[in-house]
Design a protein around this motif. Structure first.
Motif, PDB file in Angstrom:
ATOM      1  N   ILE A  21      15.879 -18.427 -27.045  1.00 18.11           N
ATOM      2  CA  ILE A  21      15.569 -19.757 -27.569  1.00 18.11           C
ATOM      3  C   ILE A  21      14.357 -19.681 -28.493  1.00 18.11           C
ATOM      4  N   ALA A  22      14.552 -20.063 -29.704  1.00 17.71           N
ATOM      5  CA  ALA A  22      13.430 -20.018 -30.632  1.00 17.71           C
ATOM      6  C   ALA A  22      12.580 -21.271 -30.449  1.00 17.71           C
ATOM      7  N   CYS A  24      11.256 -23.539 -32.242  1.00 18.36           N
ATOM      8  CA  CYS A  24      11.047 -24.505 -33.311  1.00 18.36           C
ATOM      9  C   CYS A  24      12.112 -25.575 -33.255  1.00 18.36           C
ATOM     10  N   GLY A  25      12.059 -26.520 -34.157  1.00 18.99           N
ATOM     11  CA  GLY A  25      12.924 -27.687 -34.101  1.00 18.99           C
ATOM     12  C   GLY A  25      14.381 -27.320 -34.301  1.00 18.99           C
ATOM     13  N   GLY A  26      15.247 -28.325 -34.261  1.00 23.10           N
ATOM     14  CA  GLY A  26      16.676 -28.078 -34.349  1.00 23.10           C
ATOM     15  C   GLY A  26      17.121 -27.813 -35.779  1.00 23.10           C
ATOM     16  N   THR A  27      17.715 -26.625 -35.993  1.00 21.75           N
ATOM     17  CA  THR A  27      18.285 -26.337 -37.298  1.00 21.75           C
ATOM     18  C   THR A  27      19.792 -26.467 -37.181  1.00 21.75           C
ATOM     19  N   THR A  28      20.384 -27.387 -37.904  1.00 21.51           N
ATOM     20  CA  THR A  28      21.834 -27.535 -37.853  1.00 21.51           C
ATOM     21  C   THR A  28      22.421 -27.242 -39.219  1.00 21.51           C
ATOM     22  N   SER A  32      20.057 -27.306 -42.787  1.00 20.11           N
ATOM     23  CA  SER A  32      19.514 -25.992 -43.156  1.00 20.11           C
ATOM     24  C   SER A  32      19.866 -25.724 -44.609  1.00 20.11           C
TER      25      SER A  32
ATOM     26  N   TRP B  92      28.483 -23.972 -34.658  1.00 18.03           N
ATOM     27  CA  TRP B  92      27.715 -24.219 -35.886  1.00 18.03           C
ATOM     28  C   TRP B  92      28.511 -25.138 -36.810  1.00 18.03           C
ATOM     29  N   LEU B  96      26.165 -28.384 -34.226  1.00 19.24           N
ATOM     30  CA  LEU B  96      25.092 -28.200 -33.244  1.00 19.24           C
ATOM     31  C   LEU B  96      23.919 -27.456 -33.881  1.00 19.24           C
ATOM     32  N   SER B  97      22.743 -27.612 -33.280  1.00 20.40           N
ATOM     33  CA  SER B  97      21.597 -26.897 -33.834  1.00 20.40           C
ATOM     34  C   SER B  97      21.608 -25.465 -33.337  1.00 20.40           C
ATOM     35  N   ILE B  98      21.115 -24.569 -34.162  1.00 20.13           N
ATOM     36  CA  ILE B  98      21.173 -23.148 -33.829  1.00 20.13           C
ATOM     37  C   ILE B  98      20.338 -22.849 -32.588  1.00 20.13           C
ATOM     38  N   GLU B  99      19.280 -23.643 -32.374  1.00 25.58           N
ATOM     39  CA  GLU B  99      18.424 -23.415 -31.199  1.00 25.58           C
ATOM     40  C   GLU B  99      19.174 -23.707 -29.911  1.00 25.58           C
TER      41      GLU B  99
END
Lengths: 357, 337
Positions: A21-22, A24-28, A32, B92, B96-99
């Motif tokens: 789990i990184a 930082c915030g949610g990258t979708t 992105s 993806w 959904l978010s990658i996190e």
């Protein structure tokens, strides 16, 4: 003690999760922005620049020991010889998406001047191709394009539209204008295959082809045995099948071999893109009436000259730039850095003996 | 604690007196010779390439070593990797978010591993048969999830991180994952009672069971961890090649088993060390990298890898049979006197 086992395992599983789990915030997909493109060298083209000698030009086909790419790179070898450069051929044993990356990395280490690549997957090779370009290597894609932002030019054997139309035209001729047809392709991700199949579907949707029905697209992964089995499977699942169209040389040869040795011979037409030398016997024994292809040796040849023109500064990959490719004469760079070789040749029993590749 | 440390030291000494130490020396030798004789081998950039090439095999080999030490095998890892990659691409595309996708993929891998573990320990089926089955099953599911398409538009800050280096230097970012994981697995295997119990299980599962080791439960969790790591590698693979595909990692399971066996782990269980395995992985990757720089063809690479593997199985056997012959002769001589 046992409890400690479980705790250890849970702890290690948990730490794995945490690692994944990184923070930082949610990258979708939607938010992105892809900024991973290499900076283009801002050089301007000088059409009168002298072609450099001694250029190190490396060919990286989809896989080695594939009859089709062997012919392609033979043209490349000829061109590099005329250019007095150093020709090199490397490649993986299997045409998988990731297998080419290590080879690109090796070529970067060897400080080649030009990499000529037929991409197995347009995106998988992207990061390493851009590393190559940052290291001052010119990248020419041929046969199957890499993503636009990771190569300088793309040698297109023919326009996608032209190939797709010609495939449907031949299929329609074989089927007598109506009936079930199926497609036997290479790998599911082959850029060129999928583009042609898209055009075929558009063509088949037109009113003049309303009676032709595409029942299935199967994939032989450019593997002889798998293609053979897929052809067999098609004919078992669709007894009324009239034509198998295979836009790949491995596929069409395997399908023709299967049909010529089965009782479907003469009932089911085979057409697509094939090599005259591989298809000669099936054309002579009547299994295959007509198939098409461009001259693959010319693609490799043109790619070699395009690479030399790039490395010498005659072109940079912008639309409208012109260069001369030895015996193939003059070419102009089109939109998106595409250089089109020309229209495909149709082979029949009447002309096949004029070709040897 | 000190007793344990002493034990571990003895343990390691005994282990490193065999094939493991030979393979470690051989690996160092190959690295040194290649750096000296091949002009582009010893560069920082090549080090990055080498680490990226061996990353998937190295990570999957860690839990694989545990499993093979207990006398079992997991051949479904590459298909688990592919399925994780497919799930990643699918989610993806769903927005959904990658996190959140990354932990989901790792958990999915763990669940797939749990199914293996249940079939092997719960139903007592042979792991070779089970994981050959799930190899096909998981790969098939991967194609069901993602079909024939590839998903490629992953965010650059992630794909760039996986292929990038610390501060643009020569240390690849992925080492931040590889090194701690290798250390954790190494410590567990060689410095804990749990690790020793794995050797006991591999040497004689029944005896281990009667001496109070929970054999089935241990094996079950090993498969879960193996699946989770394969899921993580599926994520890393997808980001490295910026391409989520159902056929990602195909064939990797054999490369992993090859590296583990080359590293001196016995396929029958009960023998082997993690440093040996790490050396085995590095040796195979370094040989491939060096031979490629010398323009050796892929076919020849396969021949070298195969020959090395056969030798690695053959040599310790020859050595031990010579030793036992010699001992028998000594006994006979003693008896004759």
């Amino acid at each position: 003690m046992l409890r400690s086992h479980r705790r250890l395992l849970c702890a290690s599983a948990a730490s794995l999760l945490v690692l994944g789990i990184a923070a930082c915030g949610g990258t979708t997909k939607d938010n992105s922005s892809d900024s991973g493109t290499a900076a283009q060298a801002g050089a301007s083209a000088d059409p009168n620049a002298k072609l450099k000698e001694g250029l190190k030009i490396a060919y990286l086909p989809k896989q080695l020991n594939n009859p089709y790419s062997d012919v392609e790179v033979s043209g490349g070898k000829e061109a590099v010889g005329e250019l007095k450069g150093e020709y090199k051929l490397v490649g993986p044993n299997d045409a998988s998406a990731s297998s080419q990356v290590s080879y690109i990395n090796t070529l970067i280490q060897q400080q080649q001047d030009v990499i000529v690549i037929a991409a197995n997957d347009p995106n998988a090779v992207c990061p390493s191709l851009n590393q190559a370009r940052q290291a001052g290597i010119n990248v020419v894609a041929f046969d199957s394009d890499a993503a636009k932002e990771c190569r300088d030019v793309f040698i297109n054997q023919a326009t996608t539209q032209g190939i797709g139309e010609s495939l449907v035209k031949m299929a329609s001729e074989m089927a007598g204008g109506e009936g079930e047809i199926a497609i036997l392709s290479a790998t599911p991700n082959a850029t060129n295959q999928n583009a042609w199949i898209e055009v075929m579907k558009t063509e088949l949707a037109k009113p003049e082809n309303a009676k032709l029905k595409l029942v299935k697209t199967v994939y032989g992964n450019d593997d002889d045995q798998k293609s053979f089995q897929e052809a067999q499977g098609l004919l078992q699942s669709y007894p009324n099948l009239k034509v198998i169209v295979s836009p790949t040389t491995v596929g069409i040869a395997a399908a023709a071999r299967y049909v010529s040795g089965s009782n479907y011979k003469g009932k089911v037409g085979i057409t697509g893109l094939g090599l005259p030398n591989q298809m000669r016997e099936y054309v002579k024994d009547g299994t295959v009436k007509k198939f098409a292809l461009w001259n693959p040796a010319d693609i490799g040849y043109l790619a070699g000259y395009a690479g030399a023109a790039l490395a010498s500064g005659q072109i940079t990959g912008k639309e409208g730039e012109k260069f001369t490719a030895g015996k193939l004469k003059d070419y102009t760079v089109g939109a998106d850095g595409e250089i089109v070789l020309g229209p495909p040749t149709e082979f029949t029993a009447a002309n096949i003996d004029q070709f040897n590749f | 604690m000190s007793e344990l440390a002493g034990d571990t030291k003895r343990d390691l000494k005994r282990r490193l007196a065999g094939w493991d130490s030979i393979i470690i020396l051989l690996t160092v030798a190959v690295l040194v010779v290649a750096s000296l004789s091949i002009s582009n081998f010893g560069t920082g950039r090549n080090f990055t390439f080498l680490v990226l090439d061996l990353m998937p095999i190295m990570l999957v080999a860690l839990p694989m070593t545990f499993i093979i030490v207990t006398g079992e095998i997991d051949l479904s890892v590459a298909s688990t990797l592919g399925l994780a990659s497919s799930i990643m691409g699918y989610l993806w595309n769903q927005g959904l978010s990658i996190e959140s996708i990354i932990p989901i993929c790792i958990v999915a891998g763990a669940l797939l591993g749990a199914l293996n573990g249940f079939l092997v320990t719960g139903l007592g089926l042979p792991s070779l048969a089970v994981t050959i089955g799930t190899l096909a099953l998981y790969r098939g599911l991967a194609f069901v999830v993602l079909g024939d398409s590839a998903v490629a538009d992953f965010p650059f800050n992630y794909t760039g991180w996986v292929t990038g280096t610390l501060g643009g230097g020569v240390i690849p970012n992925v080492l931040i994952l590889i090194v701690p994981l290798a250390v954790i697995f190494g410590v567990i295997l060689h410095a804990t009672p749990f690790g020793r119990s794995l050797y006991a299980i591999g040497a004689n599962a029944q005896a281990a069971h009667f001496s109070g080791i929970r054999v089935a439960r241990t094996k079950f969790w090993l498969y879960v961890v193996s699946g989770a790591v394969a899921g993580l590698v599926g994520v890393l693979w997808t980001l490295r090649y910026s391409s989520a595909r159902a056929d990602n990692g195909a064939g990797l399971e054999l490369a992993v088993v090859a590296a583990v066996l080359l590293g001196g782990v016995s396929i029958f269980g009960g023998k082997g060390s993690l440093p040996g395995v790490l050396a085995g992985v590095v040796l195979l990757a370094a040989l491939q990298n060096a031979l490629r720089l010398q323009d050796v063809s892929g076919q020849a690479l396969n021949i070298v890898t195969g020959a090395l593997l056969v030798l690695s199985v053959l040599l310790p056997n020859i050595a031990s049979s010579i030793r036992s012959n010699w001992q028998r002769r000594k006994l006979r001589r003693a008896a004759a006197v």
